[in-house]
Enzyme design. Structure first.
Site: not given
Ligand code: SDX
Length: 431
Positions: A309, A366
């Site tokens: 998140h 989710d």
């Molecule tokens: C919702 O914003 C809100 O409030 C949203 C929400 C709401 O109520 O409106 O809470 C609802 O959208 C919840 C999130 C649902 N989405 C998912 O579950 C999809 C999977 N999660 C992600 O793709 C990700 O975590 C996000 C999109 C939720 C957040 O993305 P960010 O903040 O841009 O984080 P990032 O992509 O910059 O990742 C940071 C690091 C990276 O690794 P490094 O570059 O540091 O090596 O964390 C890793 C990413 O590769 N990472 C994950 C991951 N999420 C981030 N690695 C594995 N699995 C994951 N799910």
């Protein structure tokens, strides 16, 4: 207007030095006020994804991502889910206070009064192809509401409760009709005898040959799940609603845009993707270790859906409630879903793996809600529609808050240009 603190921050660039005001909220982040940055320095701030940017001041929702806390108008979401109904929470988000009994009664009466959609709108449903995703239908139908109800265009001064209840009630009907369209069944109309979630489930699951029995535990669970979704600050879809509204678009056009943003699988579409991910793991013999290793590869397509998140760097409080709601519902319905056991193992393995804990990657809302919808017999293509129904009061509250802001401005960010230098060209239009 937010409180200006006496503090300032000094920005130095080359020979230039600039004092920028510091703004303090009642909780959470302190903000550097850069509204004069470009005028005074010729520079803009660069923040793709707005991870470090406050796009507005708001009084609706507060999230403490480090502590895993969420408040709607100051009330913890756990308290509201336990002690209040979704329509009361909708009232709270819009008005800033929970309704008294009279306000509650009128809100309910308005919800009933506005629950039907124009009969001609049914033609829209009939012309969608079989298998049309309900989120596409939902967005198109919402923006079409303003064509069937032209008074909406001029409804700026309309009494808020009529605006809010009309959209809350009609979106529920559109959602239920979208489901019926997807299963090829005749529409079931809303009943004034039923409450919000009872109506939704009845419109979805009853038919001329099925006497659908409303289970109070299922109804109450759904009501609580909608409350968990009701608002979440400046998330992608709410920011979209505010951005479209900032251009002067009406509430229905703004919400239709928000529905499209929510559909993305990184956002509200994740609840459907979680189930698809769990099913892939089940098909792979339940090998959660393989899924976790793939997720750690950095390949975006292999991420653990329902994990991570932008704001929470610990357990999403809504996920904690959803996990318990699912456990209680599964026991009540005597469901033994193999995906649940996989979800529990996946969570346990991930939360003992430094790759996830060091990045603050925990289950988000989710991760468990898809299992709840599945237990209710709601098909996965409808999961994000349920999220949209829950999030609607938050979208409306933010649209109204922005609409009422005397200092509102159209959202129009700048950019860092990396394209080609101007090319030599002749034109009679150029000076
Ligand atoms: C919702 O914003 C809100 O409030 C949203 C929400 C709401 O109520 O409106 O809470 C609802 O959208 C919840 C999130 C649902 N989405 C998912 O579950 C999809 C999977 N999660 C992600 O793709 C990700 O975590 C996000 C999109 C939720 C957040 O993305 P960010 O903040 O841009 O984080 P990032 O992509 O910059 O990742 C940071 C690091 C990276 O690794 P490094 O570059 O540091 O090596 O964390 C890793 C990413 O590769 N990472 C994950 C991951 N999420 C981030 N690695 C594995 N699995 C994951 N799910």
């Amino acid at each position: 207007m937010q409180e200006k603190s006496p503090e300032t921050a000094e920005l130095r660039y080359g020979e230039k030095s600039l004092e920028l005001p510091v703004l303090k909220g009642t909780a959470g982040d302190t903000a550097l006020d850069i509204r004069s940055l470009r005028k005074l320095t010729g520079m803009v701030a660069f923040d793709p994804g707005f991870a470090n940017t406050a796009s507005c001041a708001s009084r609706i929702c507060y999230i403490d991502g480090e502590k895993g806390q969420l408040f709607y108008r100051g009330y913890p979401v756990e308290y509201l889910a336990e002690n209040h109904e979704f329509v009361e929470v909708a009232y709270l988000l819009v008005h800033g206070q929970l309704p008294d009994p009279d306000e509650r009664a009128r809100f309910s009466e308005l919800l009933n009064r506005h629950s039907l959609i124009h009969e001609d709108m049914q033609h829209f449903f009939r012309n969608y192809p079989e298998g049309a995703h309900p989120m596409a239908i939902l967005s198109a139908m919402v923006v079409s509401l303003s064509t069937f109800y032209p008074e909406l265009e001029a409804s700026e001064d309309e009494e808020i409760d009529i605006t809010v209840t009309r959209l809350l009630s009609k979106l529920r009907t559109i959602a239920a009709f979208s489901y019926k369209k997807s299963v090829g069944e005749a529409f079931v109309y809303p009943s004034y005898k039923l409450k919000y979630c009872e109506n939704l489930l009845n419109m979805m699951f009853s038919s001329s040959v099925v006497d659908y029995q409303l289970d109070p535990v299922v109804v109450r669970t759904l009501d609580r799940v909608l409350t968990l979704h009701a608002d979440h600050g400046q998330n992608c879809s709410t920011t979209t609603v505010r951005m479209v509204g900032s251009a002067g678009a009406n509430l229905y056009a703004s919400v239709a845009a928000g529905i499209c943003a929510l559909w993305g699988n990184l956002h509200g579409g994740a609840n459907q993707s979680v189930i698809e991910m769990l099913e892939r793991i089940a098909a792979d013999g339940g090998n959660v270790e393989r899924a976790i290793e793939a997720a750690k590869s950095g390949d975006r397509a292999r991420r653990l859906m329902g994990f991570g998140h932008r704001v929470y760097k610990t357990y999403d409080p809504r996920a904690r409630v959803a996990k318990k709601l699912y456990h209680d519902l599964a026991r009540h319905l005597n469901i033994d879903d193999p995906l649940h056991e996989i979800a529990l193992r996946l969570e346990e393995k991930a939360l003992s793996d430094p790759y996830f804990t060091e990045r603050g990657l925990y289950p988000n809302i989710d991760f468990y809600t898809g299992l709840i919808f599945r237990a209710m017999g709601i098909p996965r293509e409808m999961f994000t529609v349920m999220f949209a129904l829950g999030r609607l009061p938050g979208w409306i509250a933010h649209w109204l808050e922005q609409h009422a802001d005397p200092e509102k401005r159209i959202a129009r960010p700048r950019q860092l240009y990396l394209g080609p230098e101007p090319r030599p060209s002749q034109s009679s239009f150029s000076s």
